[in-house]
Design a protein around this motif. Structure first.
Motif, short mmCIF file in Angstrom:
data_model
loop_
_atom_site.label_atom_id
_atom_site.label_comp_id
_atom_site.label_asym_id
_atom_site.label_seq_id
_atom_site.Cartn_x
_atom_site.Cartn_y
_atom_site.Cartn_z
N THR A 142 0.81 -1.35 -0.13
CA THR A 142 0.02 0.02 0.31
C THR A 142 1.01 1.01 0.02
N ALA A 143 1.31 1.39 0.90
CA ALA A 143 2.89 2.45 0.75
C ALA A 143 3.63 2.64 -0.37
N VAL A 144 3.83 1.42 -1.07
CA VAL A 144 4.96 1.46 -1.98
C VAL A 144 3.93 2.10 -3.63
N ALA A 145 2.31 1.92 -3.81
CA ALA A 145 1.42 2.23 -4.54
C ALA A 145 1.21 3.44 -4.19
N MET A 146 0.91 4.27 -2.32
CA MET A 146 -0.01 5.70 -2.68
C MET A 146 1.84 6.06 -2.60
N ALA A 147 2.71 6.23 -2.43
CA ALA A 147 3.35 7.32 -2.90
C ALA A 147 3.86 7.45 -4.47
N ILE A 148 3.12 6.91 -4.96
CA ILE A 148 2.94 7.75 -6.39
C ILE A 148 2.48 8.97 -6.44
N PRO A 149 0.75 9.25 -6.33
CA PRO A 149 0.34 10.37 -6.29
C PRO A 149 1.12 11.58 -5.49
N VAL A 150 1.59 10.51 -4.13
CA VAL A 150 1.91 12.30 -3.25
C VAL A 150 3.10 12.76 -3.93
N ILE A 207 -1.76 17.95 0.66
CA ILE A 207 -2.06 17.08 2.51
C ILE A 207 -3.72 16.78 2.45
N LEU A 208 -4.26 17.06 1.49
CA LEU A 208 -5.21 15.52 1.74
C LEU A 208 -5.15 14.47 0.69
N VAL A 209 -4.21 14.21 0.10
CA VAL A 209 -3.69 13.30 -0.77
C VAL A 209 -2.44 12.70 -0.10
N LEU A 210 -1.54 13.33 0.78
CA LEU A 210 -1.07 12.44 1.99
C LEU A 210 -1.60 12.11 2.74
N THR A 211 -2.89 12.77 3.93
CA THR A 211 -3.71 12.04 4.39
C THR A 211 -4.49 10.80 4.19
N GLN A 212 -4.78 10.84 2.56
CA GLN A 212 -5.43 9.99 2.17
C GLN A 212 -4.84 8.89 2.05
N ALA A 213 -3.71 8.66 1.83
CA ALA A 213 -2.56 7.68 1.75
C ALA A 213 -2.16 6.85 2.72
N ILE A 214 -1.86 7.96 3.80
CA ILE A 214 -1.98 7.35 5.85
C ILE A 214 -2.90 6.39 6.26
N ALA A 215 -4.45 7.35 5.39
CA ALA A 215 -5.25 6.73 6.33
C ALA A 215 -5.23 5.04 5.44
N ASP A 236 -2.48 24.25 -14.79
CA ASP A 236 -3.16 24.17 -14.06
C ASP A 236 -4.12 23.35 -13.63
N PHE A 237 -4.88 23.21 -14.74
CA PHE A 237 -5.81 21.66 -15.02
C PHE A 237 -5.15 20.48 -15.56
N LEU A 238 -4.12 20.48 -15.96
CA LEU A 238 -3.34 19.24 -16.63
C LEU A 238 -3.04 18.67 -15.15
N GLY A 239 -1.91 19.89 -14.21
CA GLY A 239 -1.72 19.48 -12.63
C GLY A 239 -2.71 19.20 -12.08
N ILE A 240 -4.06 19.43 -12.21
CA ILE A 240 -4.78 19.11 -11.74
C ILE A 240 -5.07 17.14 -11.87
N LEU A 241 -5.76 16.56 -13.20
CA LEU A 241 -6.03 15.49 -13.76
C LEU A 241 -4.43 14.58 -13.00
N ALA A 242 -3.21 14.94 -13.80
CA ALA A 242 -2.17 14.04 -12.90
C ALA A 242 -2.61 13.74 -11.25
N ALA A 243 -2.48 14.94 -10.40
CA ALA A 243 -2.84 14.15 -9.29
C ALA A 243 -3.69 13.75 -8.90
N TYR A 244 -5.19 13.58 -9.53
CA TYR A 244 -5.93 13.04 -8.89
C TYR A 244 -6.38 11.63 -9.83
N GLY A 245 -5.80 11.73 -11.61
CA GLY A 245 -5.60 10.57 -12.33
C GLY A 245 -4.36 9.13 -11.54
N SER A 246 -3.20 10.48 -10.76
CA SER A 246 -2.30 9.27 -10.33
C SER A 246 -2.80 8.28 -8.54
#
Length: 380
Positions: A105-113, A329-337, A141-151
């Motif tokens: 799980t940590a390896v997988a969630m390290a990607i979006p973080v 922050i939200l992506v990081l806490t989602q990964a930790i959770a 900005d749009f592509l950045g958001i798409l990359a973050a949430y897509g990852s």
């Protein structure tokens, strides 16, 4: 450490530090694999031999009615025995259960973080406090958001695949624990060799079948809504079919979905053979299997919510306080959770499922006799 077999200590004893390194088929890197025990050739599933002379009882084992050389008694199990066995499997095999789940799980969630962190400190990726995406006219900005949430979505999928593999490992850990053996992380991973792609294929087949069934039901709903001139036929359709569909899903979950993973891991069968084995083992055992499975899901979901709730709340409050870093922050806490949740939920559910598999085989196929013979409790 003595030359004797690694046994499960009595309740309350501290877990041993190191697993027994020399199981059949689990040799250290660079060493020749240990020879299988006498009589293991042609065995219908993996065997874990006892130390000492063939047929010798485990040192210190009291030959009582329960016959418990490992994590659970070798007899048809009660609910308490199943849960106690699952906890003991996790406690005395922490690296191959909790450790494996946390690692994948940590390896997988390290990607979006990592991606979100880079985007946050380069293009200033932000979201507002209500978690609605803020997109200005900038294409970057749009592509950045798409990359973050897509990852993030991709990583959730990768984490799920990792959990599937961990489930297969825990089936072997449970099998070894039945006769008092402890498997380390490397040993449990090596035990899945030759079955990993089949395991992923099994998960794909089962989930695709449920997806197609759900899509077909939604399609029927659309037809009813389109063709009905008034709401009464729609209401009647819902009252009749919604409970029926839920019952069908529960029935197929137990008969079609619940036990194929341990069957695939521990028996010489393929994807569809494992589904058939799960179907056979749950025959005339539906309500008992369903009750234990449902109770396990409820327990793990409640416990997971309690464990991850504080992390989620802290993440939301921190996102409000530091808006510029809210996305990170939200992506990081989602990964930790998710890591915390999988550390508890995945090993426990997989251990309970695997113990139920062994229990049903003891009830239907006298597997307890084979396991007692392997553990040296009985001879012949």
């Amino acid at each position: 450490m003595t030359d004797g077999p690694s046994q499960y200590p009595p309740p309350g004893a501290p877990p041993p530090e190191d697993p027994l390194p020399n199981h059949a088929g689990y040799a250290p890197p660079g060493a020749a694999p240990a020879a299988p025990p006498a009589g293991a050739a042609g065995s219908p599933w993996a065997t874990y031999p006892t130390a000492g002379r063939p047929g010798a009882p485990l040192p210190g084992l009291v030959l009582g009615a329960a016959h418990k050389p490992g994590a659970f008694p070798l007899r048809p199990l009660t609910l308490g025995s199943i849960y106690d066995g699952a906890f003991r499997i996790i406690r005395f095999n922490p690296k191959a259960t909790v450790g494996a789940a946390v690692m994948v799980t940590a390896v997988a969630m390290a990607i979006p973080v990592a991606i979100t962190a880079v985007l946050t400190f380069t293009i200033g990726l932000t979201i507002d406090a209500s978690a609605d995406t803020t997109v200005d006219s900038s294409v970057s900005d749009f592509l950045g958001i798409l990359a973050a949430y897509g990852s993030l979505i991709l990583s959730l999928l990768l984490a799920q695949i990792g959990v599937i593999l961990v489930t297969g490992m825990i089936a072997h850990v449970t099998r070894a624990a039945a006769v008092g053996r402890r498997l380390g992380l490397r040993e449990a991973w090596d035990a899945t060799r030759g079955k990993r792609w089949r395991l992923i294929g099994l998960a794909t087949v089962i989930n695709l079948a449920f997806l197609l069934m759900t899509v077909a039901y939604i399609f029927l709903w659309a037809i009813v809504v389109i063709l009905s001139p008034n709401p009464w036929p729609i209401l009647a359709w819902g009252v009749i079919t919604v409970p029926a569909f839920v019952c069908l899903c529960c029935w197929l979950w137990v008969r079609f979905y619940y036990l194929p993973v341990p069957a695939l891991m521990l028996e010489p069968v393929g994807v569809f053979g494992a589904i058939g084995r799960g179907w056979f083992l749950t025959g005339r055992q539906f309500w008992r299997t369903f009750g234990i499975a449902l109770l396990t899901i409820l327990i793990t979901q409640v416990a997971s919510s309690m464990l991850t709730g504080p992390v989620t709340i802290i993440g939301q409050l921190s996102a409000i306080a530091w808006v510029d870093y809210a996305a990170l922050i939200l992506v990081l806490t989602q990964a930790i959770a998710l890591i915390i949740s999988n550390a508890f939920v995945a090993p426990f559910v997989a251990a309970v499922t695997s113990v139920q598999y062994v229990d049903l085989r003891m009830r239907k196929e006298a597997l307890d006799v084979e396991l007692m013979r392997e553990a040296g409790i009985i001879t012949g």
